[in-house]
Scaffold this active site. Sequence first.
Site, PDB file in Angstrom:
ATOM      1  CG  LEU A 124      -1.829   1.217   1.427  1.00  0.00           C
ATOM      2  CD1 LEU A 124      -2.817   1.362   0.275  1.00  0.00           C
ATOM      3  CD2 LEU A 124      -2.572   1.118   2.763  1.00  0.00           C
ATOM      4  CB  SER A 131       0.160   8.853   7.765  1.00  0.00           C
ATOM      5  OG  SER A 131       1.226   8.442   8.602  1.00  0.00           O
ATOM      6  CG  PHE A 155       9.227   2.271   3.793  1.00  0.00           C
ATOM      7  CD1 PHE A 155      10.601   2.139   3.937  1.00  0.00           C
ATOM      8  CD2 PHE A 155       8.686   3.543   3.706  1.00  0.00           C
ATOM      9  CE1 PHE A 155      11.426   3.264   3.986  1.00  0.00           C
ATOM     10  CE2 PHE A 155       9.505   4.669   3.756  1.00  0.00           C
ATOM     11  CZ  PHE A 155      10.875   4.528   3.900  1.00  0.00           C
ATOM     12  CB  SER A 157       6.845  -6.003   5.737  1.00  0.00           C
ATOM     13  OG  SER A 157       7.013  -4.835   6.500  1.00  0.00           O
ATOM     14  CB  ALA A 241      -2.410  -5.900  10.024  1.00  0.00           C
ATOM     15  NE  ARG A 242      -3.938   0.292  12.173  1.00  0.00           N
ATOM     16  CZ  ARG A 242      -4.793   1.064  11.520  1.00  0.00           C
ATOM     17  NH1 ARG A 242      -6.088   1.028  11.824  1.00  0.00           N
ATOM     18  NH2 ARG A 242      -4.381   1.877  10.570  1.00  0.00           N
ATOM     19  N   GLY A 338      22.586  -1.048  32.661  1.00  0.00           N
ATOM     20  CA  GLY A 338      23.703  -0.125  32.544  1.00  0.00           C
ATOM     21  C   GLY A 338      24.502  -0.332  31.270  1.00  0.00           C
ATOM     22  CD  GLU A 362       0.797  -3.628   9.200  1.00  0.00           C
ATOM     23  OE1 GLU A 362       0.527  -2.794   8.313  1.00  0.00           O
ATOM     24  OE2 GLU A 362       0.872  -4.834   8.956  1.00  0.00           O
ATOM     25  CB  THR A 364       2.526   6.603  12.703  1.00  0.00           C
ATOM     26  OG1 THR A 364       1.440   7.532  12.521  1.00  0.00           O
ATOM     27  CG2 THR A 364       3.368   6.551  11.436  1.00  0.00           C
TER      28      THR A 364
END
Length: 378
Positions: A124, A131, A155, A157, A241-242, A338, A362, A364
């Site tokens: 997409l 966005s 981008f 995946s 998907a979220r 640390g 998926e 922002t």
Amino acid sequence: MALLTEEQEGMRKLVSDFAQKEIAPKAASYDLTEKFPMDNWVKMADMGLAGLPIPEKYSGAEVDTVSYVVAIEEISKACAATGAVVAIHTSAGIMPIYLFGTEEQKMKYIPDLASGKKIGAFALTEPGAGSDASRVSTTAKLDGNEYVLNGAKCFISNGGVAETYCVFATVDKSKGVKGITGFIVENGTPGFTIGKKEEKMGIRASSTTELIFENCRIPKENLLGKEGEGFKIAMVVLDSARIGIGAQAVGIAQAAYEEALKYSKVREQFGKPISALQAVSFMLADMAIQIEAARHLVYHAAALKDAGLPFGKEAAMAKTFASDTAVKVALDAIQVMGGYGYSREYPVERLLRDAKITQIYEGTNQIQRVVIAGHILK
């Protein structure tokens, strides 16, 4: 820990045992080399983990959504990049076809995807449409019995390793979102090439690439849904998907917390383990609270989906809270440990890098808040 049924708890134990034995020992190496975890994929496919929520009719395992997110959590706890591969493949690679494809499309594509013989991807995002998905500029023109695709995605995946892509393009830019349409595109189709592979901060073993379409001709029967339904398809798929990304974030957070907890019990300062220091014990307590809250949100969204109830708002809440938690817990784990936490000798620095992407892909977390606000202000 959230209350699970006997079957769901069995899924957790099965996947956890496998992931800790087979996946976790290789996670650092995959991160360092950025090599796609194909051997993990093959073993997961053999276990039936490539199509968990998909009906047996299409070679899936036909488990409920809660069992699916339990599995994603445990895989991601062992290796977040491997968890990303499975989550994207299932939630965004298979689901568009399962939810909106014709029976012929389902029978043609899903069995190979659900069995793990092939990997799926979802295309997409574009350089000018992140966005704001309504700004998709990749075009699809009908020419006889074929659609001709032109444009580029970024981008993506599983890009480059996937054989089946759910691609979104516009058939009419003047119609805005009502022109966006979904298509099934197979790797190897003339005019479809893989662009550059991204060098990423985290989940480095997950392949993320550009997709380029230059007069790419696909048969008319590869139309997904109807013309103009693509935006709706994408939004429905992203809701589901979220939940998976929320589960991935919980797994990352749990792994970071366990590393910090284990370290705090053996690291001594001022004559006692640092876990006995209130400053440290309170940090660990806050980490445990946040993880449990995130897990409940994720499982609740999954349970709503299983019950056939609306879950869009809850999925956005779960993804937002769980991903924010993953980043905070990973940061706090580094603080507890640390200098060792900052070193590659321990996995928490990798877990922090892996956690960050869960706040971004998926949708922002800023977009999630737009989604949530839209629900509560109706």
